[in-house]
Design a protein around this motif. Sequence first.
Motif, PDB file in Angstrom:
ATOM      1  N   CYS A   1      15.700   9.576 -11.015  1.00 58.21           N
ATOM      2  CA  CYS A   1      15.840   9.799  -9.571  1.00 58.21           C
ATOM      3  C   CYS A   1      15.291   8.573  -8.839  1.00 58.21           C
ATOM      4  O   CYS A   1      14.143   8.193  -9.048  1.00 58.21           O
ATOM      5  CB  CYS A   1      15.048  11.026  -9.144  1.00 58.21           C
ATOM      6  SG  CYS A   1      15.625  12.574  -9.876  1.00 58.21           S
ATOM      7  N   ASN A   2      16.101   7.976  -8.008  1.00 64.35           N
ATOM      8  CA  ASN A   2      15.649   6.780  -7.287  1.00 64.35           C
ATOM      9  C   ASN A   2      14.873   7.139  -6.029  1.00 64.35           C
ATOM     10  O   ASN A   2      15.280   8.007  -5.265  1.00 64.35           O
ATOM     11  CB  ASN A   2      16.835   5.889  -6.916  1.00 64.35           C
ATOM     12  CG  ASN A   2      17.334   5.113  -8.105  1.00 64.35           C
ATOM     13  OD1 ASN A   2      16.594   4.810  -9.032  1.00 64.35           O
ATOM     14  ND2 ASN A   2      18.605   4.783  -8.089  1.00 64.35           N
ATOM     15  N   VAL A   3      13.764   6.439  -5.870  1.00 63.87           N
ATOM     16  CA  VAL A   3      12.931   6.533  -4.681  1.00 63.87           C
ATOM     17  C   VAL A   3      12.801   5.109  -4.165  1.00 63.87           C
ATOM     18  O   VAL A   3      12.474   4.199  -4.933  1.00 63.87           O
ATOM     19  CB  VAL A   3      11.543   7.130  -5.003  1.00 63.87           C
ATOM     20  CG1 VAL A   3      10.679   7.200  -3.760  1.00 63.87           C
ATOM     21  CG2 VAL A   3      11.694   8.509  -5.648  1.00 63.87           C
ATOM     22  N   VAL A   4      13.064   4.905  -2.883  1.00 65.69           N
ATOM     23  CA  VAL A   4      13.078   3.560  -2.311  1.00 65.69           C
ATOM     24  C   VAL A   4      11.997   3.431  -1.249  1.00 65.69           C
ATOM     25  O   VAL A   4      11.777   4.351  -0.459  1.00 65.69           O
ATOM     26  CB  VAL A   4      14.459   3.238  -1.700  1.00 65.69           C
ATOM     27  CG1 VAL A   4      14.468   1.867  -1.038  1.00 65.69           C
ATOM     28  CG2 VAL A   4      15.546   3.334  -2.764  1.00 65.69           C
ATOM     29  N   VAL A   5      11.351   2.277  -1.239  1.00 62.64           N
ATOM     30  CA  VAL A   5      10.409   1.913  -0.182  1.00 62.64           C
ATOM     31  C   VAL A   5      10.960   0.638   0.434  1.00 62.64           C
ATOM     32  O   VAL A   5      11.199  -0.338  -0.282  1.00 62.64           O
ATOM     33  CB  VAL A   5       8.982   1.688  -0.735  1.00 62.64           C
ATOM     34  CG1 VAL A   5       8.018   1.330   0.386  1.00 62.64           C
ATOM     35  CG2 VAL A   5       8.497   2.912  -1.516  1.00 62.64           C
ATOM     36  N   GLN A   6      11.185   0.671   1.761  1.00 61.65           N
ATOM     37  CA  GLN A   6      11.711  -0.517   2.424  1.00 61.65           C
ATOM     38  C   GLN A   6      10.989  -0.758   3.737  1.00 61.65           C
ATOM     39  O   GLN A   6      10.595   0.185   4.425  1.00 61.65           O
ATOM     40  CB  GLN A   6      13.219  -0.412   2.666  1.00 61.65           C
ATOM     41  CG  GLN A   6      13.623   0.530   3.772  1.00 61.65           C
ATOM     42  CD  GLN A   6      15.090   0.398   4.154  1.00 61.65           C
ATOM     43  OE1 GLN A   6      15.678  -0.679   4.023  1.00 61.65           O
ATOM     44  NE2 GLN A   6      15.674   1.488   4.625  1.00 61.65           N
ATOM     45  N   GLN A   7      10.840  -2.033   4.055  1.00 61.67           N
ATOM     46  CA  GLN A   7      10.255  -2.421   5.331  1.00 61.67           C
ATOM     47  C   GLN A   7      11.339  -2.336   6.399  1.00 61.67           C
ATOM     48  O   GLN A   7      12.455  -2.814   6.189  1.00 61.67           O
ATOM     49  CB  GLN A   7       9.722  -3.859   5.255  1.00 61.67           C
ATOM     50  CG  GLN A   7       8.985  -4.305   6.489  1.00 61.67           C
ATOM     51  CD  GLN A   7       7.666  -3.575   6.651  1.00 61.67           C
ATOM     52  OE1 GLN A   7       6.842  -3.566   5.740  1.00 61.67           O
ATOM     53  NE2 GLN A   7       7.472  -2.922   7.788  1.00 61.67           N
ATOM     54  N   THR A   8      11.033  -1.699   7.518  1.00 61.23           N
ATOM     55  CA  THR A   8      11.961  -1.639   8.647  1.00 61.23           C
ATOM     56  C   THR A   8      11.222  -2.100   9.896  1.00 61.23           C
ATOM     57  O   THR A   8       9.997  -2.261   9.881  1.00 61.23           O
ATOM     58  CB  THR A   8      12.502  -0.208   8.878  1.00 61.23           C
ATOM     59  OG1 THR A   8      11.437   0.623   9.352  1.00 61.23           O
ATOM     60  CG2 THR A   8      13.113   0.379   7.609  1.00 61.23           C
ATOM     61  N   ASP A   9      11.953  -2.287  10.972  1.00 63.19           N
ATOM     62  CA  ASP A   9      11.311  -2.662  12.229  1.00 63.19           C
ATOM     63  C   ASP A   9      10.367  -1.573  12.716  1.00 63.19           C
ATOM     64  O   ASP A   9       9.392  -1.864  13.403  1.00 63.19           O
ATOM     65  CB  ASP A   9      12.372  -2.944  13.303  1.00 63.19           C
ATOM     66  CG  ASP A   9      13.166  -4.206  13.008  1.00 63.19           C
ATOM     67  OD1 ASP A   9      12.668  -5.069  12.253  1.00 63.19           O
ATOM     68  OD2 ASP A   9      14.289  -4.329  13.536  1.00 63.19           O
ATOM     69  N   GLY A  10      10.630  -0.332  12.353  1.00 62.94           N
ATOM     70  CA  GLY A  10       9.811   0.786  12.810  1.00 62.94           C
ATOM     71  C   GLY A  10       8.680   1.172  11.883  1.00 62.94           C
ATOM     72  O   GLY A  10       7.965   2.134  12.134  1.00 62.94           O
TER      73      GLY A  10
ATOM     74  N   ALA B   1       0.837  -1.203   0.000  1.00 65.58           N
ATOM     75  CA  ALA B   1       0.000   0.000   0.000  1.00 65.58           C
ATOM     76  C   ALA B   1       0.871   1.253   0.000  1.00 65.58           C
ATOM     77  O   ALA B   1       0.566   2.241  -0.676  1.00 65.58           O
ATOM     78  CB  ALA B   1      -0.941  -0.001   1.203  1.00 65.58           C
ATOM     79  N   VAL B   2       1.977   1.219   0.740  1.00 57.73           N
ATOM     80  CA  VAL B   2       2.887   2.366   0.764  1.00 57.73           C
ATOM     81  C   VAL B   2       3.571   2.544  -0.591  1.00 57.73           C
ATOM     82  O   VAL B   2       3.765   3.670  -1.051  1.00 57.73           O
ATOM     83  CB  VAL B   2       3.902   2.250   1.917  1.00 57.73           C
ATOM     84  CG1 VAL B   2       4.932   3.370   1.850  1.00 57.73           C
ATOM     85  CG2 VAL B   2       3.180   2.277   3.267  1.00 57.73           C
ATOM     86  N   VAL B   3       3.906   1.445  -1.256  1.00 60.28           N
ATOM     87  CA  VAL B   3       4.473   1.549  -2.613  1.00 60.28           C
ATOM     88  C   VAL B   3       3.483   2.278  -3.520  1.00 60.28           C
ATOM     89  O   VAL B   3       3.856   3.193  -4.262  1.00 60.28           O
ATOM     90  CB  VAL B   3       4.838   0.164  -3.190  1.00 60.28           C
ATOM     91  CG1 VAL B   3       5.194   0.268  -4.673  1.00 60.28           C
ATOM     92  CG2 VAL B   3       5.990  -0.462  -2.410  1.00 60.28           C
ATOM     93  N   GLU B   4       2.224   1.911  -3.454  1.00 64.26           N
ATOM     94  CA  GLU B   4       1.213   2.556  -4.300  1.00 64.26           C
ATOM     95  C   GLU B   4       1.003   4.017  -3.914  1.00 64.26           C
ATOM     96  O   GLU B   4       0.841   4.871  -4.787  1.00 64.26           O
ATOM     97  CB  GLU B   4      -0.106   1.776  -4.253  1.00 64.26           C
ATOM     98  CG  GLU B   4      -0.019   0.432  -4.959  1.00 64.26           C
ATOM     99  CD  GLU B   4       0.591   0.520  -6.363  1.00 64.26           C
ATOM    100  OE1 GLU B   4       0.155   1.378  -7.171  1.00 64.26           O
ATOM    101  OE2 GLU B   4       1.529  -0.246  -6.660  1.00 64.26           O
ATOM    102  N   ARG B   5       1.020   4.314  -2.629  1.00 62.76           N
ATOM    103  CA  ARG B   5       0.908   5.704  -2.183  1.00 62.76           C
ATOM    104  C   ARG B   5       2.112   6.516  -2.671  1.00 62.76           C
ATOM    105  O   ARG B   5       1.968   7.689  -3.025  1.00 62.76           O
ATOM    106  CB  ARG B   5       0.809   5.767  -0.657  1.00 62.76           C
ATOM    107  CG  ARG B   5      -0.532   5.299  -0.124  1.00 62.76           C
ATOM    108  CD  ARG B   5      -0.564   5.183   1.386  1.00 62.76           C
ATOM    109  NE  ARG B   5      -0.122   6.389   2.075  1.00 62.76           N
ATOM    110  CZ  ARG B   5       0.112   6.431   3.376  1.00 62.76           C
ATOM    111  NH1 ARG B   5      -0.051   5.358   4.131  1.00 62.76           N
ATOM    112  NH2 ARG B   5       0.503   7.556   3.941  1.00 62.76           N
TER     113      ARG B   5
END
Length: 127
Positions: free
Chosen positions: A79-88, A15-19
Amino acid sequence: MTYFYARTIEGDFEAVVERTRAALQKHGFGVLTEIDVQATLKAKIGEDFRPYRILGACNPVMAHEALKMESHVGVMLPCNVVVQQTDGGVEVFAVDPAASMSAIENAGLLRHAQTVGEHLRAAVAEV
């Protein structure tokens, strides 16, 4: 000087990737490339990795202007934009184009990169 803009939010990774895509589009950027690092590392070297997606974002008008100012700037596009899962939560971060463009001795290009960065920063803030 930092070389990226970031924020961490709660939510489902996809969902965050799509947002993120929607926020980029609102600021004139399309996603030209998408690299699923998690899937690639699993397929290529058998390693498990957290959800990590690299979106190659491009604002065609701004890219065209940069290319007119410096013919070799294409090595720094898109321009690179990254979405990553973190513990937070889910972190969204984008390159600060002015940080990378500062390596090129071209004051006009640097000013242009700062403008591009303002749009990327706004998109990250809106996710």
